[in-house]
Design an enzyme around this catalytic site. Structure first.
Site, PDB file in Angstrom:
ATOM      1  N   GLU A  51     -11.237  -1.028  -3.864  1.00  0.00           N
ATOM      2  CA  GLU A  51     -10.526  -0.386  -2.761  1.00  0.00           C
ATOM      3  C   GLU A  51      -9.299   0.345  -3.294  1.00  0.00           C
ATOM      4  O   GLU A  51      -9.030   0.365  -4.493  1.00  0.00           O
ATOM      5  CB  GLU A  51     -10.109  -1.429  -1.712  1.00  0.00           C
ATOM      6  CG  GLU A  51      -9.100  -2.449  -2.217  1.00  0.00           C
ATOM      7  CD  GLU A  51      -8.747  -3.520  -1.191  1.00  0.00           C
ATOM      8  OE1 GLU A  51      -9.469  -3.668  -0.191  1.00  0.00           O
ATOM      9  OE2 GLU A  51      -7.725  -4.219  -1.405  1.00  0.00           O
TER      10      GLU A  51
ATOM     11  N   ASP B  56       0.829  -1.208   0.000  1.00  0.00           N
ATOM     12  CA  ASP B  56       0.000   0.000   0.000  1.00  0.00           C
ATOM     13  C   ASP B  56       0.867   1.264   0.000  1.00  0.00           C
ATOM     14  O   ASP B  56       0.670   2.179   0.800  1.00  0.00           O
ATOM     15  CB  ASP B  56      -0.936   0.021   1.219  1.00  0.00           C
ATOM     16  CG  ASP B  56      -1.603  -1.323   1.462  1.00  0.00           C
ATOM     17  OD1 ASP B  56      -2.041  -1.951   0.480  1.00  0.00           O
ATOM     18  OD2 ASP B  56      -1.681  -1.747   2.637  1.00  0.00           O
TER      19      ASP B  56
END
Length: 323
Positions: free
Chosen positions: A199, A16
């Site tokens: 997402e 991420d």
């Protein structure tokens, strides 16, 4: 002009990933740490320098309560002269009645010029609350025409899947001003592999348009990226103004052992002109147990170009090239 390439992977075991180039000439990097127990920032004058820069812990999880477990996907933003980090956190590692993690989104703030200072420089602004009190994660922000917008992923109990993508205008960096608008939900085959997921949104403003990339499906080799597009003079809070790619814009490359690229961010190269995509990827598919707890999602940075219509062309994941 010389082609721009970076060591791949650039930073190991950092999923991420988020890289921000600030006006002070530094690149700032943050990402999920494998222990999911803290937020780190590192900085360097160059992209390559981030690989060797010493991480500074700016915040640690609480011993108990809503910010005590599974600290995920921090993003560092500079808004109106202050630093903000958005991150997801949970009160427990247990699943809820829907079989979901129990994350909510939170925000911390620093008013120092250098965000790499002491942990005490960071103030907790608490949960970024939305009308639905449900699983939410992966918030990002962008500014357009003097307004601040918040984009994130959240579970709607009435919609199949783990999370959809939403947008709202913000009153301040930790408070929504408008009612959330759903921009996308998992619907295509490539968005619903193992898990129904949208997402990891990231916003790129170029060529008179907003390009909003996101990640879909399970976090294994099925993970892939899609993209939404909106003209920058349109109302971004009207879902009808956003068009959605029917196919992935970035996905696994089996030939080069690059699996599950996703949860990206955008920055610009040292030349100040070349756009870069920052993402994580694995180089194997034989994952023991839950992919979430496999630490080998590594940070990779790649330049990308645009087609004749000004639309990003991300190409394929970068093969490992480290010495």
């Amino acid at each position: 002009m010389a082609e721009i390439n970076y060591t791949a992977p650039l930073i190991i075991q950092r999923a991420d990933p988020y890289i921000y180039r600030h006006t002070d000439g530094y690149y700032y990097f943050t990402a999920s740490v494998p222990a999911y127990n803290r937020i780190e920032i590192r900085r360097a004058r160059t992209i390559e320098g981030l690989a060797h820069a010493a991480p500074r812990t700016i915040w640690r999880k609480h011993d108990e309560g809503p910010m005590s477990q599974l600290i995920w996907a921090p993003e560092l933003h500079y808004i109106d002269g202050k630093w903000f980090v958005y991150f997801a956190a949970a009160e427990t590692t247990a699943f809820d009645e829907n079989g979901m993690f129990q994350h909510r989104m939170f925000c911390i703030e620093c008013d120092q010029d250098n965000p790499m200072g002491k942990e005490e420089d960071w103030v907790e602004r608490g949960q970024v609350k939305t009308p639905m009190d449900s699983f939410s994660l992966d918030a990002t922000t962008f500014e357009l025409n003097g307004k601040l917008y918040y984009v994130w992923a959240q579970k709607d109990p009435d919609i199949k899947g783990n999370s959809n993508l939403y947008i709202a205008e913000m009153e301040n960096p930790w408070t929504l001003k408008t009612k959330p608008v759903m921009l996308s939900k998992p619907e295509y085959d490539w968005e619903t592999k193992v898990f129904w997921v949208n997402e990891g949104p990231a916003v790129l403003h170029r060529n008179g348009r907003l390009f909003l990339t996101y990640s879909a499906s399970a976090t294994d080799e099925n993970y892939a990226m899609g993209m939404l597009t909106c003209d920058d003079d349109a109302d971004v809070l009207d879902a009808a103004n956003w068009s959605k790619s029917k196919t992935p814009v970035f996905q696994s490359d089996i030939d080069h052992d690059q699996f599950g690229p996703g949860h990206n961010s955008f920055t610009v190269a040292e030349d100040g002109k070349t756009d870069l995509m920052v993402y994580h990827c694995r180089n194997y598919t034989d994952i023991k147990g839950d992919p979430l707890y496999d630490p080998n999602r590594h940070t990779i940075v790649k330049p990308f170009t645009y087609d004749e219509n000004g639309v990003p062309e991300f190409g394929k994941p970068v093969p490992y090239n480290y010495k």
